[in-house]
Enzyme design. Structure first.
Site, PDB file in Angstrom:
ATOM      1  N   ASP A  34      -4.377 -21.882 -14.935  1.00  0.00           N
ATOM      2  CA  ASP A  34      -4.631 -22.512 -13.644  1.00  0.00           C
ATOM      3  C   ASP A  34      -4.109 -21.543 -12.579  1.00  0.00           C
ATOM      4  O   ASP A  34      -3.454 -20.535 -12.904  1.00  0.00           O
ATOM      5  CB  ASP A  34      -3.905 -23.862 -13.594  1.00  0.00           C
ATOM      6  CG  ASP A  34      -4.003 -24.520 -12.235  1.00  0.00           C
ATOM      7  OD1 ASP A  34      -5.122 -24.597 -11.694  1.00  0.00           O
ATOM      8  OD2 ASP A  34      -2.959 -24.946 -11.706  1.00  0.00           O
ATOM      9  N   ASP A  36      -3.117 -22.605  -8.603  1.00  0.00           N
ATOM     10  CA  ASP A  36      -2.104 -23.266  -7.760  1.00  0.00           C
ATOM     11  C   ASP A  36      -0.975 -23.835  -8.617  1.00  0.00           C
ATOM     12  O   ASP A  36      -1.212 -24.647  -9.519  1.00  0.00           O
ATOM     13  CB  ASP A  36      -2.749 -24.421  -6.987  1.00  0.00           C
ATOM     14  CG  ASP A  36      -3.434 -23.978  -5.703  1.00  0.00           C
ATOM     15  OD1 ASP A  36      -2.754 -23.387  -4.855  1.00  0.00           O
ATOM     16  OD2 ASP A  36      -4.639 -24.233  -5.560  1.00  0.00           O
TER      17      ASP A  36
END
Length: 258
Positions: A34, A36
């Site tokens: 991922d 963020d």
């Protein structure tokens, strides 16, 4: 529909939706990240922008939102989902305009505040030294994702960047992670995921992948409840390196015994 994608769907029928052990994926072939909260601690920037914009709208009677509200209702969610929670009576055009303004403010603030999660460049070198496939899979809009990845010096590191809203369904559905596997031509039997949100962990688990949860901001219990295989504080966490060492040992033993 490609043969590869059919294989992924068949794999989901067997493994999707259940917590998987890292030992099952030896030898390791690919890693999906991922962005963020997983590559960088960007949530404080998002929180400040949301708090500012919601105050301007008089949201919550003009009372600033709390970090708890942000974690529960906003963090890890794609913009359409977030707007439907915050503004259930808004039409799509108004919600879209809010989301675009929010992302523009984030991009303006981010360069001065973004720093990598501790140990990120250590794990990057480990991955590069072993020639593993790697991709980024995120619900962030592409301009945000590319800005963060570039700022962290990872533009040449990732072989693919998958955007949730460019898939048929964003996280927490498995589609973005399935797309990442397809782009890398990686086997779900030999791939792991790093995630920091419950939404992202659910997506990885639904794709049949073991997910290592990073406790950057979100409550640990929510990450475990979402199906994380185990949790680490950051990429310097000894628990991570012990697990990676065990994976390598298992692969070496299997190769020696072949």
């Amino acid at each position: 529909m490609s043969v590869n994608y059919l294989f992924l769907l068949d794999f989901l029928l067997l493994y999707g939706g259940s917590r998987r052990s890292l030992s099952e994926i030896s030898p390791l072939e690919a890693i999906l990240f991922d962005v963020d909260g997983t590559l960088c601690d960007s949530d404080p920037i998002h929180f400040d922008v949301f708090q500012e914009m919601l105050l301007e709208l008089g949201f919550n009677g003009g009372v600033p939102i709390t970090e708890e509200f942000y974690v529960e209702n906003i963090a890890g969610k794609h913009n359409d989902e977030m707007c439907s929670i915050l503004f259930p009576n808004w039409d799509h055009e108004r919600a879209q305009k809010f989301a675009e303004e929010k992302e523009a403010r984030f991009r303006k603030s981010a360069p001065e505040r973004l720093v990598p999660v501790n140990g990120l460049h250590k794990v990057r070198k480990w991955i590069e030294d072993r020639g593993l496939k790697r991709g980024a899979v995120t619900n962030a809009p592409r301009p945000n994702a590319e800005l963060m990845i570039s700022h962290l010096g990872l533009s040449d590191f990732f072989r693919t960047v998958v955007i949730g809203n460019e898939c048929e369904r964003a996280k927490p559905f498995p589609d973005p992670y399935l797309k990442g596997l397809q782009d890398l031509k990686a086997s779900p039997s030999h791939t792991l995921v790093f995630e920091d949100s419950a939404s992202g962990i659910k997506a990885g688990v639904a794709a049949g992948l073991p997910v290592i949860g990073i406790t950057t901001r979100n409550p640990p219990h929510t990450l475990l409840e979402a199906g994380a295989t185990f949790l680490i504080k950051d990429y310097d966490d000894p628990k991570l390196w012990k697990a990676l060492e065990e994976l390598e040992t298992r692969a070496s033993n299997a190769e020696a015994g072949a």
